[in-house]
Design an enzyme around this catalytic site. Structure first.
Site, PDB file in Angstrom:
ATOM      1  N   ASN A   7      -8.204   3.354 -79.285  1.00 24.87           N
ATOM      2  CA  ASN A   7      -7.895   3.769 -77.372  1.00 24.87           C
ATOM      3  C   ASN A   7      -6.738   3.034 -77.306  1.00 24.87           C
ATOM      4  OD1 ASN A   7      -8.164   3.426 -74.838  1.00 24.87           O
ATOM      5  ND2 ASN A   7      -9.992   2.354 -74.535  1.00 24.87           N
ATOM      6  N   ARG A  87      -9.248   8.118 -78.076  1.00 26.00           N
ATOM      7  CA  ARG A  87      -9.316   8.415 -76.453  1.00 26.00           C
ATOM      8  C   ARG A  87      -8.242   9.334 -76.186  1.00 26.00           C
ATOM      9  NH1 ARG A  87      -8.863   4.041 -71.949  1.00 26.00           N
ATOM     10  NH2 ARG A  87      -9.474   5.318 -70.095  1.00 26.00           N
ATOM     11  N   HIS A 176     -11.950   7.296 -66.600  1.00 24.85           N
ATOM     12  CA  HIS A 176     -12.997   6.404 -66.845  1.00 24.85           C
ATOM     13  C   HIS A 176     -14.242   6.999 -67.392  1.00 24.85           C
ATOM     14  CE1 HIS A 176     -10.885   3.268 -64.107  1.00 24.85           C
ATOM     15  NE2 HIS A 176     -10.544   3.213 -65.343  1.00 24.85           N
ATOM     16  N   ARG A 235      -2.227  -0.453 -58.560  1.00 21.34           N
ATOM     17  CA  ARG A 235      -2.116   0.821 -58.170  1.00 21.34           C
ATOM     18  C   ARG A 235      -2.449   1.020 -56.572  1.00 21.34           C
ATOM     19  NH1 ARG A 235      -5.631   4.006 -62.683  1.00 21.34           N
ATOM     20  NH2 ARG A 235      -4.866   1.998 -64.053  1.00 21.34           N
ATOM     21  N   ASP A 275      -4.208  -9.735 -61.068  1.00 21.88           N
ATOM     22  CA  ASP A 275      -5.346 -10.297 -61.827  1.00 21.88           C
ATOM     23  C   ASP A 275      -6.416 -10.892 -60.710  1.00 21.88           C
ATOM     24  OD1 ASP A 275      -7.488 -11.609 -63.198  1.00 21.88           O
ATOM     25  OD2 ASP A 275      -6.073 -11.420 -65.039  1.00 21.88           O
ATOM     26  N   GLY A 324     -16.079  -5.761 -61.974  1.00 20.60           N
ATOM     27  CA  GLY A 324     -17.419  -5.736 -61.756  1.00 20.60           C
ATOM     28  C   GLY A 324     -18.486  -6.265 -62.520  1.00 20.60           C
ATOM     29  N   GLU A 325     -18.127  -6.760 -63.912  1.00 17.21           N
ATOM     30  CA  GLU A 325     -19.147  -7.481 -64.466  1.00 17.21           C
ATOM     31  C   GLU A 325     -18.972  -9.110 -64.314  1.00 17.21           C
ATOM     32  OE1 GLU A 325     -18.332  -6.477 -68.586  1.00 17.21           O
ATOM     33  OE2 GLU A 325     -18.417  -4.506 -68.151  1.00 17.21           O
ATOM     34  N   GLU A 373     -16.789   1.426 -73.815  1.00 21.91           N
ATOM     35  CA  GLU A 373     -16.320   2.808 -73.791  1.00 21.91           C
ATOM     36  C   GLU A 373     -16.178   3.208 -75.369  1.00 21.91           C
ATOM     37  OE1 GLU A 373     -13.369   1.233 -71.241  1.00 21.91           O
ATOM     38  OE2 GLU A 373     -13.052   3.310 -70.380  1.00 21.91           O
TER      39      GLU A 373
HETATM   40  P1  AMP Z   1     -10.430  -4.278 -67.782  1.00 21.71           P
HETATM   41  O1  AMP Z   1      -9.595  -3.230 -67.188  1.00 21.71           O
HETATM   42  O2  AMP Z   1     -12.206  -3.762 -67.722  1.00 21.71           O
HETATM   43  O3  AMP Z   1      -9.960  -4.929 -69.043  1.00 21.71           O
HETATM   44  O4  AMP Z   1     -10.732  -5.424 -66.470  1.00 21.71           O
HETATM   45  C1  AMP Z   1      -9.439  -6.186 -66.331  1.00 21.71           C
HETATM   46  C2  AMP Z   1      -9.305  -6.895 -65.111  1.00 21.71           C
HETATM   47  O5  AMP Z   1     -10.826  -7.382 -64.702  1.00 21.71           O
HETATM   48  C3  AMP Z   1      -8.502  -8.274 -65.012  1.00 21.71           C
HETATM   49  O6  AMP Z   1      -7.139  -7.785 -64.515  1.00 21.71           O
HETATM   50  C4  AMP Z   1      -9.224  -9.156 -64.174  1.00 21.71           C
HETATM   51  O7  AMP Z   1      -8.789  -8.833 -62.616  1.00 21.71           O
HETATM   52  C5  AMP Z   1     -10.762  -8.731 -64.177  1.00 21.71           C
HETATM   53  N1  AMP Z   1     -11.360  -9.585 -64.925  1.00 21.71           N
HETATM   54  C6  AMP Z   1     -11.582  -9.803 -66.252  1.00 21.71           C
HETATM   55  N2  AMP Z   1     -12.118 -11.001 -66.589  1.00 21.71           N
HETATM   56  C7  AMP Z   1     -12.620 -11.558 -65.363  1.00 21.71           C
HETATM   57  C8  AMP Z   1     -13.595 -12.846 -65.150  1.00 21.71           C
HETATM   58  N3  AMP Z   1     -14.270 -13.483 -65.863  1.00 21.71           N
HETATM   59  N4  AMP Z   1     -13.774 -12.895 -63.828  1.00 21.71           N
HETATM   60  C9  AMP Z   1     -13.068 -12.196 -62.602  1.00 21.71           C
HETATM   61  N5  AMP Z   1     -12.551 -10.908 -63.119  1.00 21.71           N
HETATM   62  C10 AMP Z   1     -12.008 -10.528 -64.317  1.00 21.71           C
END
Ligand code: AMP
Length: 382
Positions: A7, A87, A176, A235, A275, A324-325, A373
């Site tokens: 990816n 990907r 996605h 974005r 972030d 989300g997680e 993914e």
């Molecule tokens: P992803 O694109 O799925 O890798 O998500 C990245 C984004 O998820 C980061 O920029 C964070 O804003 C958020 N993120 C990652 N880990 C955490 C966490 N433990 N708590 C809250 N937000 C998180």
């Protein structure tokens, strides 16, 4: 035999090696390719390990990953890798199934780079380099857009002259796809029900939502590009196009594009960063409050709008990806905005990021499902 899933982003390369039964053997990523702070992180049983490395380009990144696989004794010979899944973000209207890569397909896919200039070139560059290093393996492209290929015309057309769709393929594609497909499949497995109405919310650096009925995606929030939808890390999400014409009087299209892609969203609204963890570290600052407010309101409005393609309330709303997680505080705030759905959040389960975070009597079930993914891509291989 093993399967390698790659990816590639514009300056990153994520990879997972699976065995024949799709069990993960090794997983990691190279970040900030070509930059001073380039790093390699891999996940083994002992946990995550970070190393700073010097990698100039994607070609070197793959070479490095393949060397690591042998050094760490995950494989002894590159010939053990029989299939590689790449990907590719944009497959346009033509590529809606995993496709074996050959010179003709690659050339055809080059043409689609104009539709996804930030992603497709890196995907294809990596695929070409990897093909040279693993010539014996079967290489396949798995498209992010593919899961949204069944969108009906009323969902994918914009209110523009129809010729723009016919001649230039300007329409909603959605992105996605592997993530929405994976979490919707896992939700069906978890709920032990095949015929389900789901709204999946992929909330990572990019954010998109999808309405999925009986495993088929009927609408999604990202559009012609991954810029459409709610505000994201950097974005803007959807804005009135009139604003763009207003701003174009004072700045170049390139600068405007860079602002929409890299300086907007959480970063632009909060003045803190992209972030969400940096914003949560200052929960009472006006920048964090305003950003959380806009994000959760927009998420709730989009969730409600996706009940239309589903033809009723969803059986479940699924949260996934980095935000989300993990961001329980945002899930709670989104649920507060969803008053019409009479959701009852279980605060303890929500705080623990449990799989079910709603109470049994909730109007709609809420689930948290970790996305994967790479596993979805491996599952999709012929
Ligand atoms: P992803 O694109 O799925 O890798 O998500 C990245 C984004 O998820 C980061 O920029 C964070 O804003 C958020 N993120 C990652 N880990 C955490 C966490 N433990 N708590 C809250 N937000 C998180």
């Amino acid at each position: 035999m093993s399967i390698l899933v790659l990816n590639a982003g514009s300056s990153s390369l994520r990879f997972t090696l699976f065995d024949k039964q799709l069990k993960e053997l090794y997983k990691g990523h190279v970040d900030a390719i070509g930059q001073k702070h380039c790093s390699f992180r891999h996940y083994l049983k002992k946990g995550e390990i970070d190393t700073t490395i010097k990698i100039k380009n994607h070609d070197e990144a793959i070479r490095f990953v393949l060397k690591k696989l042998r050094e760490d004794k995950i494989i002894t010979d590159l010939n053990e890798i029989k299939k590689v899944a790449h990907r590719v973000v944009h497959g346009g209207e033509k590529y809606v199934k995993p496709t074996r890569l050959n010179a003709k397909v690659l050339k055809d896919l080059d043409k689609l780079s104009a539709l996804a200039p930030l992603h497709n070139p890196a995907n294809l560059l990596t695929a070409r380099a990897c093909q040279k290093m693993l010539p014996h393996a079967a290489h396949y492209a798995i498209f992010d857009t593919a899961f949204h290929a069944a969108l009906p015309e009323k969902a994918f057309l914009y209110g523009l002259p129809y010729a723009l769709y016919q001649k230039e393929h300007i329409r909603r594609y959605g992105f996605h796809g592997s993530s929405h497909k994976y979490v919707s499949t896992e939700a069906a497995r978890f709920l032990k029900k095949k015929n389900l109405r789901l709204i999946t919310c992929h909330m990572g650096n990019g954010i998109s939502l999808a309405a999925i009925k009986n495993g088929v995606c009927l609408d999604t929030t990202m559009g012609f590009t991954p810029l459409e939808g709610p505000i994201m890390g950097t974005r803007s999400g959807t804005v009135d196009p009139g604003i763009l014409f207003h701003l174009l009087k004072k700045q170049s299209p390139e600068k405007l594009h860079a602002m929409l892609q890299h300086e907007s969203g959480f970063k632009g609204l909060s003045g803190i960063g992209s972030d969400i963890r940096d914003l949560w570290a200052k929960p009472n600052s006006p920048g964090s409050k305003r950003t959380f407010g806009v994000l959760c309101y927009q998420m709730a409005k989009l969730i409600m709008s996706l009940t239309v393609p589903l033809g009723g309330l969803p059986d479940a709303i699924v949260f996934t990806a980095g935000i989300g997680e993990n961001a329980h505080y945002l899930r709670a705030q989104i649920t507060q905005e969803l008053a019409p759905l009479k959701i009852q959040l279980d605060p303890t389960a929500n705080r623990k990021n449990a799989t079910v975070i709603s109470k049994p009597k909730s109007g709609v079930k809420l689930l948290v499902i970790h996305t994967n993914e790479e596993l979805q891509m491996a599952r999709d291989l012929p």
